[in-house]
Scaffold this motif. Structure first.
Motif, PDB file in Angstrom:
ATOM      1  N   MET A   1       0.886  -1.207   0.117  1.00  0.00           N
ATOM      2  CA  MET A   1       0.108   0.045   0.117  1.00  0.00           C
ATOM      3  C   MET A   1       0.872   1.185  -0.079  1.00  0.00           C
ATOM      4  O   MET A   1       2.034   1.194   0.466  1.00  0.00           O
ATOM      5  N   HIS A   2       0.549   2.324  -0.768  1.00  0.00           N
ATOM      6  CA  HIS A   2       1.221   3.524  -0.715  1.00  0.00           C
ATOM      7  C   HIS A   2       0.370   4.449  -0.110  1.00  0.00           C
ATOM      8  O   HIS A   2      -1.008   4.591  -0.156  1.00  0.00           O
ATOM      9  N   LEU A   3       0.954   5.504   0.550  1.00  0.00           N
ATOM     10  CA  LEU A   3       0.272   6.400   1.451  1.00  0.00           C
ATOM     11  C   LEU A   3       0.945   7.692   1.248  1.00  0.00           C
ATOM     12  O   LEU A   3       2.237   7.948   1.001  1.00  0.00           O
ATOM     13  N   ALA A   4       0.207   8.885   0.836  1.00  0.00           N
ATOM     14  CA  ALA A   4       0.424  10.246   0.860  1.00  0.00           C
ATOM     15  C   ALA A   4      -0.191  11.047   1.887  1.00  0.00           C
ATOM     16  O   ALA A   4      -1.394  10.698   2.255  1.00  0.00           O
ATOM     17  N   ALA A   5       0.127  12.295   2.225  1.00  0.00           N
ATOM     18  CA  ALA A   5      -0.797  13.282   2.978  1.00  0.00           C
ATOM     19  C   ALA A   5      -0.671  14.670   2.047  1.00  0.00           C
ATOM     20  O   ALA A   5       0.125  15.031   1.582  1.00  0.00           O
ATOM     21  N   HIS A   6      -1.886  14.976   2.274  1.00  0.00           N
ATOM     22  CA  HIS A   6      -2.354  16.111   1.520  1.00  0.00           C
ATOM     23  C   HIS A   6      -2.427  17.566   2.523  1.00  0.00           C
ATOM     24  O   HIS A   6      -2.928  17.146   3.713  1.00  0.00           O
ATOM     25  N   PHE A   7      -1.459  18.320   2.337  1.00  0.00           N
ATOM     26  CA  PHE A   7      -1.617  19.618   3.394  1.00  0.00           C
ATOM     27  C   PHE A   7      -2.767  20.288   3.113  1.00  0.00           C
ATOM     28  O   PHE A   7      -3.048  20.777   2.178  1.00  0.00           O
ATOM     29  N   PRO A   8      -3.722  20.217   4.199  1.00  0.00           N
ATOM     30  CA  PRO A   8      -5.169  20.634   3.819  1.00  0.00           C
ATOM     31  C   PRO A   8      -5.112  22.306   3.832  1.00  0.00           C
ATOM     32  O   PRO A   8      -4.239  22.959   4.136  1.00  0.00           O
ATOM     33  N   GLY A   9      -6.434  22.931   3.477  1.00  0.00           N
ATOM     34  CA  GLY A   9      -6.480  24.344   3.538  1.00  0.00           C
ATOM     35  C   GLY A   9      -7.001  24.788   2.307  1.00  0.00           C
ATOM     36  O   GLY A   9      -6.925  25.951   2.003  1.00  0.00           O
ATOM     37  N   LEU A  10      -7.771  23.833   1.657  1.00  0.00           N
ATOM     38  CA  LEU A  10      -8.611  24.322   0.342  1.00  0.00           C
ATOM     39  C   LEU A  10     -10.108  24.205   0.659  1.00  0.00           C
ATOM     40  O   LEU A  10     -10.603  23.216   1.046  1.00  0.00           O
ATOM     41  N   ASP A  11     -10.794  25.342   0.126  1.00  0.00           N
ATOM     42  CA  ASP A  11     -12.370  25.220   0.234  1.00  0.00           C
ATOM     43  C   ASP A  11     -12.480  25.079   1.879  1.00  0.00           C
ATOM     44  O   ASP A  11     -11.908  25.515   2.548  1.00  0.00           O
ATOM     45  N   ASN A  12     -13.485  24.078   2.049  1.00  0.00           N
ATOM     46  CA  ASN A  12     -14.135  24.170   3.431  1.00  0.00           C
ATOM     47  C   ASN A  12     -13.771  22.891   4.168  1.00  0.00           C
ATOM     48  O   ASN A  12     -13.988  22.239   5.044  1.00  0.00           O
ATOM     49  N   THR A  13     -12.468  22.206   3.729  1.00  0.00           N
ATOM     50  CA  THR A  13     -11.851  20.712   4.225  1.00  0.00           C
ATOM     51  C   THR A  13     -11.513  21.093   5.494  1.00  0.00           C
ATOM     52  O   THR A  13     -11.805  20.412   6.474  1.00  0.00           O
ATOM     53  N   THR A  14     -10.798  22.273   5.986  1.00  0.00           N
ATOM     54  CA  THR A  14      -9.985  22.533   7.201  1.00  0.00           C
ATOM     55  C   THR A  14     -11.162  22.925   8.030  1.00  0.00           C
ATOM     56  O   THR A  14     -11.930  23.896   7.661  1.00  0.00           O
ATOM     57  N   VAL A  15     -10.939  22.527   9.264  1.00  0.00           N
ATOM     58  CA  VAL A  15     -12.040  23.140  10.325  1.00  0.00           C
ATOM     59  C   VAL A  15     -11.197  24.203  10.863  1.00  0.00           C
ATOM     60  O   VAL A  15     -10.870  23.953  12.072  1.00  0.00           O
ATOM     61  N   TRP A  16     -11.366  25.183  10.433  1.00  0.00           N
ATOM     62  CA  TRP A  16     -10.773  26.506  10.796  1.00  0.00           C
ATOM     63  C   TRP A  16     -11.128  26.909  12.414  1.00  0.00           C
ATOM     64  O   TRP A  16     -10.155  27.159  13.251  1.00  0.00           O
ATOM     65  N   ALA A  17     -12.521  26.653  12.730  1.00  0.00           N
ATOM     66  CA  ALA A  17     -12.894  26.807  14.221  1.00  0.00           C
ATOM     67  C   ALA A  17     -12.218  26.031  15.302  1.00  0.00           C
ATOM     68  O   ALA A  17     -12.368  26.491  16.535  1.00  0.00           O
ATOM     69  N   ASP A  18     -11.755  24.948  14.857  1.00  0.00           N
ATOM     70  CA  ASP A  18     -11.233  24.067  15.897  1.00  0.00           C
ATOM     71  C   ASP A  18     -10.067  24.592  16.496  1.00  0.00           C
ATOM     72  O   ASP A  18      -9.269  25.437  15.947  1.00  0.00           O
ATOM     73  N   PRO A  19      -9.759  24.744  17.965  1.00  0.00           N
ATOM     74  CA  PRO A  19      -8.850  25.175  18.784  1.00  0.00           C
ATOM     75  C   PRO A  19      -7.403  24.618  18.548  1.00  0.00           C
ATOM     76  O   PRO A  19      -6.477  25.225  18.634  1.00  0.00           O
ATOM     77  N   ASP A  20      -7.442  23.443  17.743  1.00  0.00           N
ATOM     78  CA  ASP A  20      -6.114  22.768  17.260  1.00  0.00           C
ATOM     79  C   ASP A  20      -5.669  23.065  15.984  1.00  0.00           C
ATOM     80  O   ASP A  20      -4.695  22.850  15.546  1.00  0.00           O
ATOM     81  N   SER A  21      -6.674  24.090  15.402  1.00  0.00           N
ATOM     82  CA  SER A  21      -6.217  24.490  13.972  1.00  0.00           C
ATOM     83  C   SER A  21      -5.161  25.678  14.020  1.00  0.00           C
ATOM     84  O   SER A  21      -5.289  26.635  14.657  1.00  0.00           O
ATOM     85  N   GLY A  22      -3.997  25.246  13.160  1.00  0.00           N
ATOM     86  CA  GLY A  22      -2.897  26.134  13.319  1.00  0.00           C
ATOM     87  C   GLY A  22      -3.125  27.006  12.005  1.00  0.00           C
ATOM     88  O   GLY A  22      -3.937  27.035  11.115  1.00  0.00           O
ATOM     89  N   SER A  23      -1.863  27.536  11.497  1.00  0.00           N
ATOM     90  CA  SER A  23      -1.691  28.420  10.285  1.00  0.00           C
ATOM     91  C   SER A  23      -1.524  27.731   9.113  1.00  0.00           C
ATOM     92  O   SER A  23      -0.803  26.573   9.306  1.00  0.00           O
ATOM     93  N   GLN A  24      -1.839  28.198   8.073  1.00  0.00           N
ATOM     94  CA  GLN A  24      -1.494  27.410   6.848  1.00  0.00           C
ATOM     95  C   GLN A  24      -0.444  28.033   5.838  1.00  0.00           C
ATOM     96  O   GLN A  24      -0.307  27.909   5.084  1.00  0.00           O
ATOM     97  N   ILE A  25       0.210  29.276   6.533  1.00  0.00           N
ATOM     98  CA  ILE A  25       1.086  29.862   5.933  1.00  0.00           C
ATOM     99  C   ILE A  25       2.389  29.798   6.874  1.00  0.00           C
ATOM    100  O   ILE A  25       3.740  29.748   5.934  1.00  0.00           O
ATOM    101  N   GLU A  26       2.421  29.494   7.885  1.00  0.00           N
ATOM    102  CA  GLU A  26       3.897  29.624   8.858  1.00  0.00           C
ATOM    103  C   GLU A  26       4.536  28.023   8.513  1.00  0.00           C
ATOM    104  O   GLU A  26       3.877  27.187   8.297  1.00  0.00           O
ATOM    105  N   PHE A  27       5.948  28.225   8.279  1.00  0.00           N
ATOM    106  CA  PHE A  27       6.566  27.020   7.940  1.00  0.00           C
ATOM    107  C   PHE A  27       6.131  25.818   8.882  1.00  0.00           C
ATOM    108  O   PHE A  27       6.627  24.772   8.766  1.00  0.00           O
ATOM    109  N   ALA A  28       6.172  26.231  10.221  1.00  0.00           N
ATOM    110  CA  ALA A  28       6.230  25.168  11.106  1.00  0.00           C
ATOM    111  C   ALA A  28       5.010  24.298  10.950  1.00  0.00           C
ATOM    112  O   ALA A  28       5.121  23.043  11.468  1.00  0.00           O
TER     113      ALA A  28
END
Length: 426
Positions: A1-28
Protein backbone atom coordinates in the motif's frame (compact mmCIF):
# COMPACT_ATOMS: atom_id res chain seq x y z
CA UNK A 1 0.00 0.00 0.00
CA UNK A 2 1.16 3.51 -0.80
CA UNK A 3 0.29 6.44 1.45
CA UNK A 4 0.58 10.17 0.92
CA UNK A 5 -0.53 13.21 2.90
CA UNK A 6 -2.25 16.30 1.56
CA UNK A 7 -1.59 19.57 3.36
CA UNK A 8 -5.17 20.81 3.85
CA UNK A 9 -6.40 24.35 3.44
CA UNK A 10 -8.54 24.31 0.32
CA UNK A 11 -12.24 25.23 0.36
CA UNK A 12 -14.00 24.03 3.51
CA UNK A 13 -11.87 20.93 4.17
CA UNK A 14 -10.11 22.42 7.18
CA UNK A 15 -12.10 23.04 10.34
CA UNK A 16 -10.64 26.46 11.06
CA UNK A 17 -12.78 26.96 14.18
CA UNK A 18 -11.18 24.01 15.96
CA UNK A 19 -8.86 25.23 18.75
CA UNK A 20 -6.13 22.88 17.45
CA UNK A 21 -6.23 24.45 13.99
CA UNK A 22 -3.05 26.34 13.11
CA UNK A 23 -1.68 28.52 10.35
CA UNK A 24 -1.60 27.43 6.70
CA UNK A 25 1.22 29.90 5.99
CA UNK A 26 3.77 29.47 8.81
CA UNK A 27 6.57 27.07 7.95
CA UNK A 28 6.14 25.27 11.28
CA UNK A 29 2.79 23.92 10.07
CA UNK A 30 4.29 22.48 6.88
CA UNK A 31 7.22 21.07 8.81
CA UNK A 32 5.03 19.36 11.41
CA UNK A 33 2.87 17.63 8.80
CA UNK A 34 5.90 16.62 6.73
CA UNK A 35 7.79 15.21 9.71
CA UNK A 36 4.69 13.29 10.79
CA UNK A 37 4.25 11.84 7.29
CA UNK A 38 7.90 10.81 7.18
CA UNK A 39 7.64 9.27 10.65
CA UNK A 40 4.74 7.26 9.25
CA UNK A 41 6.90 6.18 6.26
CA UNK A 42 4.54 7.88 3.77
CA UNK A 43 5.50 8.04 0.11
CA UNK A 44 5.00 11.78 -0.32
CA UNK A 45 3.51 15.04 0.93
CA UNK A 46 1.19 16.76 -1.53
CA UNK A 47 0.53 20.50 -1.83
CA UNK A 48 -2.37 21.94 -3.80
CA UNK A 49 -2.13 25.24 -5.68
CA UNK A 50 -4.17 28.40 -5.85
CA UNK A 51 -3.12 31.18 -8.21
CA UNK A 52 -5.83 33.58 -7.09
CA UNK A 53 -8.18 33.98 -4.16
CA UNK A 54 -11.65 33.08 -5.31
CA UNK A 55 -14.79 35.16 -5.19
CA UNK A 56 -18.47 34.51 -4.70
CA UNK A 57 -21.03 37.15 -5.63
CA UNK A 58 -18.22 39.60 -6.23
CA UNK A 59 -16.61 39.18 -2.82
CA UNK A 60 -13.68 37.13 -1.58
CA UNK A 61 -15.21 33.96 -0.19
CA UNK A 62 -14.62 34.07 3.55
CA UNK A 63 -14.17 30.31 3.81
CA UNK A 64 -11.39 30.24 1.24
CA UNK A 65 -7.75 30.33 2.21
CA UNK A 66 -6.44 33.82 2.93
CA UNK A 67 -2.89 33.46 1.67
CA UNK A 68 -1.47 30.36 -0.01
CA UNK A 69 2.34 30.18 -0.38
CA UNK A 70 3.92 29.05 -3.64
CA UNK A 71 4.25 25.28 -3.47
CA UNK A 72 7.73 24.60 -4.88
CA UNK A 73 9.25 27.23 -2.59
CA UNK A 74 7.69 25.49 0.43
CA UNK A 75 8.91 22.08 -0.74
CA UNK A 76 12.47 23.31 -1.24
CA UNK A 77 12.43 24.34 2.42
CA UNK A 78 10.92 20.99 3.47
CA UNK A 79 13.68 19.16 1.60
CA UNK A 80 16.08 20.45 4.26
CA UNK A 81 14.09 19.06 7.21
CA UNK A 82 13.15 15.65 5.74
CA UNK A 83 15.27 12.79 4.40
CA UNK A 84 13.07 10.31 2.53
CA UNK A 85 9.59 11.82 2.12
CA UNK A 86 8.54 12.63 -1.45
CA UNK A 87 7.63 16.27 -2.11
CA UNK A 88 4.79 16.91 -4.57
CA UNK A 89 3.69 20.31 -5.86
CA UNK A 90 0.63 21.17 -7.93
CA UNK A 91 1.60 23.57 -10.72
CA UNK A 92 -0.63 24.76 -13.56
CA UNK A 93 0.53 24.00 -17.11
CA UNK A 94 -1.58 26.84 -18.45
CA UNK A 95 0.12 29.77 -16.73
CA UNK A 96 3.76 28.64 -16.83
CA UNK A 97 6.42 27.92 -19.44
CA UNK A 98 8.23 24.56 -19.90
CA UNK A 99 11.83 25.71 -19.53
CA UNK A 100 11.24 27.73 -16.36
CA UNK A 101 9.06 25.10 -14.68
CA UNK A 102 11.27 22.16 -15.70
CA UNK A 103 14.22 24.00 -14.15
CA UNK A 104 12.37 24.64 -10.88
CA UNK A 105 11.34 20.99 -10.53
CA UNK A 106 14.80 19.75 -11.50
CA UNK A 107 16.25 22.00 -8.81
CA UNK A 108 13.87 20.56 -6.19
CA UNK A 109 14.69 17.05 -7.37
CA UNK A 110 18.44 17.64 -6.95
CA UNK A 111 18.16 19.44 -3.61
CA UNK A 112 15.99 16.64 -2.21
CA UNK A 113 18.04 13.77 -3.61
CA UNK A 114 15.37 12.61 -6.05
CA UNK A 115 12.14 13.17 -4.13
CA UNK A 116 10.27 15.69 -6.31
CA UNK A 117 6.85 15.21 -7.93
CA UNK A 118 4.73 17.43 -10.16
CA UNK A 119 0.94 17.31 -10.11
CA UNK A 120 0.10 18.56 -13.60
CA UNK A 121 -3.12 20.57 -13.74
CA UNK A 122 -4.84 22.76 -16.31
CA UNK A 123 -6.98 25.74 -15.36
CA UNK A 124 -10.40 26.40 -16.88
CA UNK A 125 -10.90 29.76 -15.16
CA UNK A 126 -10.54 33.03 -17.03
CA UNK A 127 -10.79 34.65 -13.59
CA UNK A 128 -7.41 33.15 -12.68
CA UNK A 129 -5.95 34.28 -15.98
CA UNK A 130 -6.59 37.90 -15.09
CA UNK A 131 -3.62 37.64 -12.71
CA UNK A 132 -1.33 37.00 -15.70
CA UNK A 133 -0.21 39.26 -18.52
CA UNK A 134 -1.90 37.37 -21.34
CA UNK A 135 -5.07 36.79 -19.30
CA UNK A 136 -7.86 34.52 -20.39
CA UNK A 137 -7.71 30.74 -20.43
CA UNK A 138 -7.59 27.89 -22.90
CA UNK A 139 -10.72 26.33 -24.28
CA UNK A 140 -11.47 22.93 -22.79
CA UNK A 141 -10.47 21.16 -26.00
CA UNK A 142 -7.02 22.77 -25.86
CA UNK A 143 -6.16 22.22 -22.20
CA UNK A 144 -5.02 18.60 -22.30
CA UNK A 145 -3.16 18.90 -25.63
CA UNK A 146 -1.19 21.83 -24.19
CA UNK A 147 -0.56 19.95 -20.94
CA UNK A 148 0.63 16.87 -22.85
CA UNK A 149 3.02 18.91 -24.98
CA UNK A 150 4.15 20.88 -21.90
CA UNK A 151 5.01 17.66 -20.06
CA UNK A 152 6.70 16.14 -23.08
CA UNK A 153 8.79 19.29 -23.50
CA UNK A 154 9.79 19.23 -19.82
CA UNK A 155 10.92 15.63 -20.20
CA UNK A 156 12.99 16.57 -23.23
CA UNK A 157 14.72 19.18 -21.08
CA UNK A 158 15.33 16.76 -18.19
CA UNK A 159 16.82 14.30 -20.71
CA UNK A 160 18.98 16.82 -22.55
CA UNK A 161 22.15 16.00 -20.61
CA UNK A 162 24.07 12.83 -21.41
CA UNK A 163 24.17 10.00 -18.83
CA UNK A 164 27.78 10.93 -18.04
CA UNK A 165 26.80 14.51 -17.21
CA UNK A 166 27.46 16.52 -20.36
CA UNK A 167 24.95 19.14 -21.56
CA UNK A 168 23.57 18.98 -25.08
CA UNK A 169 21.52 21.53 -27.01
CA UNK A 170 17.77 20.93 -27.08
CA UNK A 171 15.16 22.05 -29.57
CA UNK A 172 11.41 21.60 -29.38
CA UNK A 173 9.14 22.64 -32.21
CA UNK A 174 5.48 22.05 -31.47
CA UNK A 175 2.01 23.51 -31.66
CA UNK A 176 2.18 25.26 -28.30
CA UNK A 177 5.93 25.65 -27.70
CA UNK A 178 8.87 26.54 -29.91
CA UNK A 179 12.06 26.67 -27.84
CA UNK A 180 15.76 25.86 -28.22
CA UNK A 181 18.88 26.24 -26.11
CA UNK A 182 20.68 24.38 -23.32
CA UNK A 183 19.23 23.19 -20.02
CA UNK A 184 21.12 24.11 -16.86
CA UNK A 185 20.87 20.87 -14.84
CA UNK A 186 21.79 17.21 -15.37
CA UNK A 187 19.37 14.37 -14.69
CA UNK A 188 18.40 13.95 -11.06
CA UNK A 189 18.98 10.85 -8.89
CA UNK A 190 15.55 9.52 -9.93
CA UNK A 191 15.84 10.50 -13.62
CA UNK A 192 12.70 12.66 -13.77
CA UNK A 193 10.39 14.06 -11.10
CA UNK A 194 7.37 11.81 -10.58
CA UNK A 195 4.33 13.02 -12.56
CA UNK A 196 0.93 13.11 -10.87
CA UNK A 197 -2.42 13.74 -12.58
CA UNK A 198 -5.85 14.32 -11.07
CA UNK A 199 -8.32 14.53 -13.95
CA UNK A 200 -11.33 12.19 -13.81
CA UNK A 201 -12.74 13.01 -17.26
CA UNK A 202 -12.25 10.83 -20.33
CA UNK A 203 -9.42 13.12 -21.44
CA UNK A 204 -7.90 13.04 -17.96
CA UNK A 205 -7.93 9.26 -17.77
CA UNK A 206 -6.29 8.94 -21.17
CA UNK A 207 -3.67 11.55 -20.28
CA UNK A 208 -2.92 9.68 -17.05
CA UNK A 209 -2.56 6.36 -18.85
CA UNK A 210 -0.22 7.87 -21.44
CA UNK A 211 1.97 10.06 -19.25
CA UNK A 212 1.41 9.98 -15.48
CA UNK A 213 3.03 7.96 -12.70
CA UNK A 214 0.30 8.57 -10.11
CA UNK A 215 -3.43 9.35 -10.42
CA UNK A 216 -5.24 11.22 -7.65
CA UNK A 217 -8.68 9.60 -7.84
CA UNK A 218 -12.00 10.80 -6.42
CA UNK A 219 -14.14 7.66 -6.07
CA UNK A 220 -16.37 7.48 -3.00
CA UNK A 221 -16.92 3.72 -2.60
CA UNK A 222 -15.10 0.44 -3.05
CA UNK A 223 -17.15 -0.50 -6.10
CA UNK A 224 -16.69 2.90 -7.76
CA UNK A 225 -12.99 2.57 -7.06
CA UNK A 226 -12.82 -0.87 -8.66
CA UNK A 227 -14.53 0.41 -11.82
CA UNK A 228 -12.18 3.41 -12.10
CA UNK A 229 -9.12 1.30 -11.31
CA UNK A 230 -9.93 -1.27 -13.99
CA UNK A 231 -10.75 1.38 -16.58
CA UNK A 232 -7.51 3.34 -16.16
CA UNK A 233 -5.27 0.28 -15.84
CA UNK A 234 -6.64 -1.28 -19.04
CA UNK A 235 -5.64 1.85 -20.99
CA UNK A 236 -1.94 1.42 -20.16
CA UNK A 237 -1.16 -1.37 -22.62
CA UNK A 238 -1.68 0.78 -25.71
CA UNK A 239 1.12 3.05 -24.47
CA UNK A 240 3.47 0.13 -23.82
CA UNK A 241 3.02 0.36 -20.06
CA UNK A 242 2.24 -2.27 -17.42
CA UNK A 243 -0.27 -2.09 -14.53
CA UNK A 244 2.49 -1.31 -12.03
CA UNK A 245 3.68 1.73 -13.98
CA UNK A 246 0.75 3.87 -12.76
CA UNK A 247 -0.38 4.11 -9.13
CA UNK A 248 -4.00 5.01 -8.39
CA UNK A 249 -4.40 6.86 -5.09
CA UNK A 250 -7.79 8.36 -4.13
CA UNK A 251 -7.95 11.26 -1.71
CA UNK A 252 -9.69 10.18 1.50
CA UNK A 253 -10.49 11.34 4.97
CA UNK A 254 -10.03 9.24 8.11
CA UNK A 255 -11.92 9.65 11.39
CA UNK A 256 -11.01 7.38 14.30
CA UNK A 257 -12.72 6.49 17.55
CA UNK A 258 -12.30 3.96 20.33
CA UNK A 259 -15.65 2.51 19.23
CA UNK A 260 -17.51 2.54 15.93
CA UNK A 261 -20.24 4.70 17.46
CA UNK A 262 -17.74 7.23 18.76
CA UNK A 263 -16.06 7.46 15.35
CA UNK A 264 -19.38 7.94 13.57
CA UNK A 265 -20.41 10.67 15.99
CA UNK A 266 -17.09 12.41 15.57
CA UNK A 267 -17.27 12.16 11.77
CA UNK A 268 -20.77 13.64 11.74
CA UNK A 269 -19.63 16.59 13.82
CA UNK A 270 -16.63 17.21 11.57
CA UNK A 271 -18.85 17.22 8.47
CA UNK A 272 -21.23 19.68 10.13
CA UNK A 273 -18.30 21.93 10.99
CA UNK A 274 -17.01 21.69 7.43
CA UNK A 275 -20.46 22.41 5.98
CA UNK A 276 -21.83 25.49 7.67
CA UNK A 277 -25.22 26.89 6.56
CA UNK A 278 -23.35 29.41 4.42
CA UNK A 279 -21.17 26.74 2.83
CA UNK A 280 -24.23 24.58 2.10
CA UNK A 281 -25.89 27.40 0.17
CA UNK A 282 -22.66 28.26 -1.66
CA UNK A 283 -22.23 24.63 -2.70
CA UNK A 284 -25.77 24.52 -4.01
CA UNK A 285 -25.26 27.76 -5.91
CA UNK A 286 -22.31 26.15 -7.73
CA UNK A 287 -24.81 23.63 -9.13
CA UNK A 288 -27.88 25.82 -9.64
CA UNK A 289 -25.94 28.85 -10.90
CA UNK A 290 -28.28 31.36 -9.24
CA UNK A 291 -28.43 33.31 -6.01
CA UNK A 292 -30.02 31.08 -3.38
CA UNK A 293 -29.47 33.35 -0.38
CA UNK A 294 -33.22 33.56 0.23
CA UNK A 295 -33.42 29.79 0.81
CA UNK A 296 -33.27 28.25 4.28
CA UNK A 297 -30.24 25.92 4.60
CA UNK A 298 -32.37 23.77 6.89
CA UNK A 299 -35.23 23.74 4.38
CA UNK A 300 -35.89 21.80 1.15
CA UNK A 301 -33.87 22.00 -2.06
CA UNK A 302 -34.91 24.52 -4.75
CA UNK A 303 -37.65 23.38 -7.14
CA UNK A 304 -36.12 25.38 -10.01
CA UNK A 305 -33.70 23.97 -12.59
CA UNK A 306 -30.03 25.00 -12.74
CA UNK A 307 -29.03 27.84 -15.07
CA UNK A 308 -25.69 28.99 -16.40
CA UNK A 309 -24.43 32.11 -14.63
CA UNK A 310 -20.63 32.21 -14.81
CA UNK A 311 -20.55 35.62 -13.11
CA UNK A 312 -21.93 34.18 -9.87
CA UNK A 313 -18.75 32.50 -8.65
CA UNK A 314 -15.38 33.55 -10.03
CA UNK A 315 -12.48 31.18 -9.74
CA UNK A 316 -14.58 28.08 -9.21
CA UNK A 317 -15.08 25.52 -11.94
CA UNK A 318 -18.77 24.79 -12.51
CA UNK A 319 -19.72 21.18 -11.98
CA UNK A 320 -20.33 19.21 -15.17
CA UNK A 321 -23.94 18.40 -16.12
CA UNK A 322 -25.53 20.45 -13.37
CA UNK A 323 -29.07 19.35 -14.30
CA UNK A 324 -28.17 15.70 -13.69
CA UNK A 325 -26.48 16.58 -10.40
CA UNK A 326 -29.52 18.57 -9.27
CA UNK A 327 -31.82 15.66 -10.09
CA UNK A 328 -29.58 13.26 -8.20
CA UNK A 329 -29.48 15.52 -5.15
CA UNK A 330 -33.26 16.02 -5.22
CA UNK A 331 -33.78 12.25 -5.31
CA UNK A 332 -31.40 11.82 -2.37
CA UNK A 333 -33.11 14.60 -0.42
CA UNK A 334 -36.56 13.12 -1.06
CA UNK A 335 -35.51 9.56 -0.24
CA UNK A 336 -33.94 10.44 3.09
CA UNK A 337 -35.91 13.57 3.99
CA UNK A 338 -32.82 15.79 3.96
CA UNK A 339 -32.55 19.56 4.11
CA UNK A 340 -30.22 21.58 1.87
CA UNK A 341 -27.41 21.39 4.40
CA UNK A 342 -27.97 17.70 5.11
CA UNK A 343 -28.01 16.93 1.38
CA UNK A 344 -24.72 18.72 0.79
CA UNK A 345 -23.19 16.82 3.71
CA UNK A 346 -24.51 13.51 2.40
CA UNK A 347 -23.67 14.03 -1.27
CA UNK A 348 -20.55 16.16 -1.06
CA UNK A 349 -17.09 15.56 0.25
CA UNK A 350 -14.64 12.75 -0.30
CA UNK A 351 -14.63 9.14 0.80
CA UNK A 352 -14.04 8.98 4.55
CA UNK A 353 -12.91 5.85 6.37
CA UNK A 354 -14.58 5.96 9.77
CA UNK A 355 -14.25 3.57 12.70
CA UNK A 356 -11.81 2.10 15.18
CA UNK A 357 -8.13 1.96 14.12
CA UNK A 358 -8.52 -1.78 13.56
CA UNK A 359 -11.59 -1.35 11.35
CA UNK A 360 -10.00 1.45 9.32
CA UNK A 361 -6.80 -0.55 8.77
CA UNK A 362 -8.85 -3.54 7.63
CA UNK A 363 -10.94 -1.44 5.22
CA UNK A 364 -7.94 0.33 3.70
CA UNK A 365 -6.27 -3.03 3.16
CA UNK A 366 -9.41 -4.42 1.54
CA UNK A 367 -9.56 -1.58 -0.99
CA UNK A 368 -6.01 -2.31 -2.12
CA UNK A 369 -6.40 -6.09 -2.15
CA UNK A 370 -9.60 -5.83 -4.19
CA UNK A 371 -7.98 -3.48 -6.70
CA UNK A 372 -9.96 -0.36 -5.91
CA UNK A 373 -6.71 1.56 -5.24
CA UNK A 374 -2.95 1.19 -4.99
CA UNK A 375 -2.93 3.47 -1.96
CA UNK A 376 -4.41 6.66 -0.55
CA UNK A 377 -3.79 10.37 -0.17
CA UNK A 378 -4.93 11.26 3.34
CA UNK A 379 -6.61 14.66 3.69
CA UNK A 380 -6.76 15.58 7.40
CA UNK A 381 -9.26 18.16 8.57
CA UNK A 382 -6.77 19.93 10.84
CA UNK A 383 -3.47 21.75 10.39
CA UNK A 384 -0.86 20.83 11.50
CA UNK A 385 -1.64 17.83 13.72
CA UNK A 386 -4.39 16.16 11.72
CA UNK A 387 -2.16 13.27 10.64
CA UNK A 388 -0.71 12.39 14.04
CA UNK A 389 -3.46 10.03 15.19
CA UNK A 390 -3.42 8.02 11.96
CA UNK A 391 0.36 7.57 12.08
CA UNK A 392 0.28 6.58 15.74
CA UNK A 393 -2.74 4.27 15.68
CA UNK A 394 -3.35 2.96 12.15
CA UNK A 395 0.08 2.67 10.52
CA UNK A 396 1.31 0.06 13.06
CA UNK A 397 -1.79 -2.04 12.36
CA UNK A 398 -1.22 -1.84 8.61
CA UNK A 399 2.36 -2.96 9.19
CA UNK A 400 1.16 -5.89 11.33
CA UNK A 401 -1.13 -6.95 8.47
CA UNK A 402 1.81 -6.87 6.05
CA UNK A 403 -0.01 -4.17 4.09
CA UNK A 404 2.53 -1.37 4.56
CA UNK A 405 6.29 -0.95 4.73
CA UNK A 406 8.18 -1.04 8.02
CA UNK A 407 11.07 0.99 6.63
CA UNK A 408 12.04 2.97 3.57
CA UNK A 409 13.99 0.68 1.25
CA UNK A 410 15.22 3.40 -1.08
CA UNK A 411 15.99 7.09 -1.09
CA UNK A 412 13.99 8.42 -4.05
CA UNK A 413 10.26 8.86 -4.52
CA UNK A 414 10.33 6.47 -7.47
CA UNK A 415 11.81 3.80 -5.22
CA UNK A 416 9.03 4.35 -2.64
CA UNK A 417 6.36 4.00 -5.33
CA UNK A 418 8.02 1.05 -7.04
CA UNK A 419 8.34 2.95 -10.30
CA UNK A 420 11.16 2.39 -12.78
CA UNK A 421 13.60 5.18 -13.50
CA UNK A 422 12.78 6.59 -16.95
CA UNK A 423 15.32 5.87 -19.61
CA UNK A 424 17.18 8.81 -21.11
CA UNK A 425 16.14 9.85 -24.61
CA UNK A 426 19.71 10.75 -25.47
Amino acid sequence: MHLAAHFPGLDNTTVWADPDSGSQIEFASFEHLARTAERGLFDFLFLAEGLRLREHKGRIHDLDVVGRPESITVLNALAAVTERLGLAATVDAGFNEPYELARRFATLDHLSGGRAAWNVVTSSDAFTGENFRRGGHLDRAERYPRAAEFLDTARELWDSWTPDGMPRPFAHRGRHFDIAGEFTLPRSPQGHPVVIQAGDSEEGREFAASAADVVLARQRSLEDGRVFYADVKRRLAKYGRGPGDLKIMPGVGVVLGDTAAEAQERAAEIRRQQTSPQTALLTLEQVWGVDLSSYDPDGPLPDIDPVVDPALAHGRTRRADTVAIAEKWRALSKEKGLSIRETVIEAGGRHCFTGTPEAVARELDEHVRREAADGFVLVPHLIPGGLDEFVDRVVPLLQERGAFRTEYRGTTLRSHLGLPEPGSRG
